[in-house]
Design a protein around this motif. Structure first.
Motif, short mmCIF file in Angstrom:
data_model
loop_
_atom_site.label_atom_id
_atom_site.label_comp_id
_atom_site.label_asym_id
_atom_site.label_seq_id
_atom_site.Cartn_x
_atom_site.Cartn_y
_atom_site.Cartn_z
N ALA A 106 -5.98 -26.57 -87.04
CA ALA A 106 -6.71 -25.43 -86.50
C ALA A 106 -6.37 -25.20 -85.03
N ILE A 107 -6.26 -26.28 -84.28
CA ILE A 107 -5.88 -26.16 -82.86
C ILE A 107 -4.48 -25.57 -82.75
N ALA A 108 -3.56 -26.08 -83.56
CA ALA A 108 -2.19 -25.55 -83.55
C ALA A 108 -2.17 -24.08 -83.95
N THR A 109 -2.99 -23.73 -84.93
CA THR A 109 -3.07 -22.34 -85.38
C THR A 109 -3.56 -21.42 -84.27
N LEU A 110 -4.56 -21.86 -83.52
CA LEU A 110 -5.06 -21.07 -82.40
C LEU A 110 -3.96 -20.83 -81.37
N LEU A 111 -3.19 -21.86 -81.09
CA LEU A 111 -2.09 -21.72 -80.13
C LEU A 111 -1.05 -20.73 -80.65
N ILE A 112 -0.70 -20.85 -81.91
CA ILE A 112 0.30 -19.96 -82.51
C ILE A 112 -0.19 -18.51 -82.49
N ARG A 113 -1.45 -18.30 -82.85
CA ARG A 113 -2.02 -16.95 -82.85
C ARG A 113 -2.02 -16.33 -81.46
N ASN A 114 -2.07 -17.18 -80.44
CA ASN A 114 -2.08 -16.69 -79.06
C ASN A 114 -0.69 -16.68 -78.44
N GLY A 115 0.32 -16.81 -79.27
CA GLY A 115 1.70 -16.67 -78.80
C GLY A 115 2.25 -17.85 -78.03
N VAL A 116 1.61 -19.00 -78.14
CA VAL A 116 2.07 -20.19 -77.42
C VAL A 116 3.16 -20.88 -78.23
N LYS A 117 4.29 -21.11 -77.63
CA LYS A 117 5.39 -21.81 -78.30
C LYS A 117 5.35 -23.28 -77.90
N PHE A 118 5.41 -24.14 -78.88
CA PHE A 118 5.31 -25.57 -78.60
C PHE A 118 5.96 -26.37 -79.72
N ALA A 119 6.26 -27.61 -79.41
CA ALA A 119 6.80 -28.55 -80.39
C ALA A 119 5.77 -29.66 -80.59
N TYR A 120 6.01 -30.49 -81.59
CA TYR A 120 5.16 -31.66 -81.77
C TYR A 120 6.03 -32.91 -81.77
N MET A 121 5.39 -34.06 -81.59
CA MET A 121 6.12 -35.33 -81.48
C MET A 121 5.73 -36.23 -82.65
N PRO A 122 6.56 -36.34 -83.68
CA PRO A 122 6.20 -37.15 -84.85
C PRO A 122 5.91 -38.61 -84.53
N ASP A 123 6.54 -39.12 -83.48
CA ASP A 123 6.36 -40.54 -83.13
C ASP A 123 5.62 -40.73 -81.82
N GLU A 124 4.74 -39.77 -81.48
CA GLU A 124 4.04 -39.84 -80.20
C GLU A 124 3.22 -41.12 -80.07
N PRO A 125 3.15 -41.69 -78.87
CA PRO A 125 2.33 -42.89 -78.66
C PRO A 125 0.90 -42.51 -78.28
N TYR A 126 -0.01 -43.41 -78.54
CA TYR A 126 -1.39 -43.26 -78.08
C TYR A 126 -1.41 -43.33 -76.55
N SER A 127 -2.34 -42.62 -75.93
CA SER A 127 -2.36 -42.52 -74.46
C SER A 127 -2.78 -43.80 -73.75
N GLY A 128 -3.49 -44.69 -74.45
CA GLY A 128 -4.01 -45.89 -73.80
C GLY A 128 -5.39 -45.69 -73.20
N ALA A 129 -6.03 -44.56 -73.51
CA ALA A 129 -7.31 -44.23 -72.90
C ALA A 129 -8.36 -45.33 -73.08
N LEU A 130 -8.42 -45.91 -74.27
CA LEU A 130 -9.46 -46.91 -74.53
C LEU A 130 -9.29 -48.14 -73.65
N LEU A 131 -8.06 -48.52 -73.37
CA LEU A 131 -7.84 -49.65 -72.47
C LEU A 131 -8.48 -49.38 -71.11
N TYR A 132 -8.23 -48.20 -70.59
CA TYR A 132 -8.80 -47.85 -69.29
C TYR A 132 -10.32 -47.76 -69.36
N GLU A 133 -10.83 -47.11 -70.39
CA GLU A 133 -12.27 -46.88 -70.49
C GLU A 133 -13.06 -48.17 -70.71
N LEU A 134 -12.41 -49.20 -71.23
CA LEU A 134 -13.07 -50.50 -71.40
C LEU A 134 -12.88 -51.40 -70.18
N GLY A 135 -12.17 -50.89 -69.18
CA GLY A 135 -12.03 -51.64 -67.94
C GLY A 135 -10.79 -52.50 -67.82
#
Length: 302
Positions: free
Chosen positions: A98-127
């Protein structure tokens, strides 16, 4: 968690294929000037819920050994052990679509990353700042730089916070132009839902200055959002309880139920814009409210 991150670059041991399943059949390229960065957070929600359920059933003294054992499971076995219902997997994949569809409907061109890594946010948020810095530098930043990625579209507050606030504080200029998908959505169709209450992401509302972004989009879609100075106020609204689910799932669920109690007094349709809020509130809704992601509302999926 570190074992899992080292094994498959995800915070829990699941097959990496779950991160890119949403893109099948959408015709989105795998390379381009801008990339959508999901950090696999929405896609992990069913597995997080299953994992939290296992942790909640274990006595406190057994939580450490349980997490350690699960983190060493091979991904294929872990996926069976966590047993997420297919309907939940389809739902979260639908949110990302749905998010990708919204971007496409609004003319945003983008690619996706099949092997994208997790950001590591939980490590930071747990200290675990040192572990976060090591992981982000060696995995996430290295990934972006090795592929020449310069423009990143985030779809959740935790990843956006990491890329725009946390990582630049540790590493300086990342060489990335980071924009949240909500900032790129200019036009939306009329929504099926007419009246909702918003559960604000703490990060979006209090730390990223994006509290009004989803309110404006809902208004454009003809959706009334009910406000209350105590329930939805910027400094008075409660957290969903999600940040502590990996440490104390029982406490996390209690906080979520209290939040559901408050929100249900305003509307039985609760809109969220964060996968962690979606996970914790939907898991604890008890049928009292319907938890909807913003993108589902804006595309008419719900």
């Amino acid at each position: 968690m570190l074992s899992s991150l080292n094994y498959n670059r995800l915070p829990i041991p699941v097959e990496r294929g779950v991160c890119s399943e949403w893109a099948r059949g959408m015709g989105i390229p795998e390379s381009g000037d801008a990339v959508i960065y999901t950090s696999c957070l929405y896609q992990l929600v069913p597995y997080i819920n299953s994992f939290t359920g296992l942790m909640e059933k274990a006595p406190p003294s057994a939580l450490g050994p349980l997490v350690n054992r699960l983190s060493h499971l091979v991904a294929s076995f872990a996926r069976v052990a966590l047993k997420p219902p297919r309907s939940e997997v389809d739902r979260v994949n639908g949110i990302v679509r749905a998010i990708a569809t919204l971007l496409i409907r609004n003319g945003v061109k983008f690619a996706y990353m099949p092997d994208e890594p997790y950001s590591g946010a939980l490590l930071y948020e747990l200290g675990f700042e040192d572990d976060f810095k090591e992981y982000f530098s060696s995995v996430v930043l290295s990934y972006f730089r090795s592929r020449g990625i310069k423009n990143v579209i985030t779809i959740d507050p935790h990843t956006h916070h990491i890329l725009t606030v946390v990582a630049p504080r540790f590493f300086g200029d990342l060489g990335l132009r980071v924009v949240n998908y909500m900032e790129l959505i200019k036009g939306v169709d009329k929504a099926k839902v007419s009246r909702v209450v918003i559960h604000d992401s703490c990060l979006y509302s209090r730390y990223l200055g994006m509290r009004n972004a989803y309110r404006v989009l809902l208004e454009k879609a003809g959706v009334e959002h009910v406000e209350d100075p105590y329930v939805t106020g910027v400094s008075t609204s409660m957290c969903c309880g999600g940040p502590v689910e990996s440490i104390n799932p029982s406490l996390s669920n209690k906080v979520a139920r209290l939040r559901i109690d408050a929100l249900s007094k305003l509307s039985n349709n609760v809109v969220v814009a964060c996968p962690i809020c979606y996970a914790n509130l939907s898991r604890n809704s008890g049928g009292r409210v319907k938890v909807l992601d913003l993108a589902e509302v804006l595309t008419g999926a719900q």
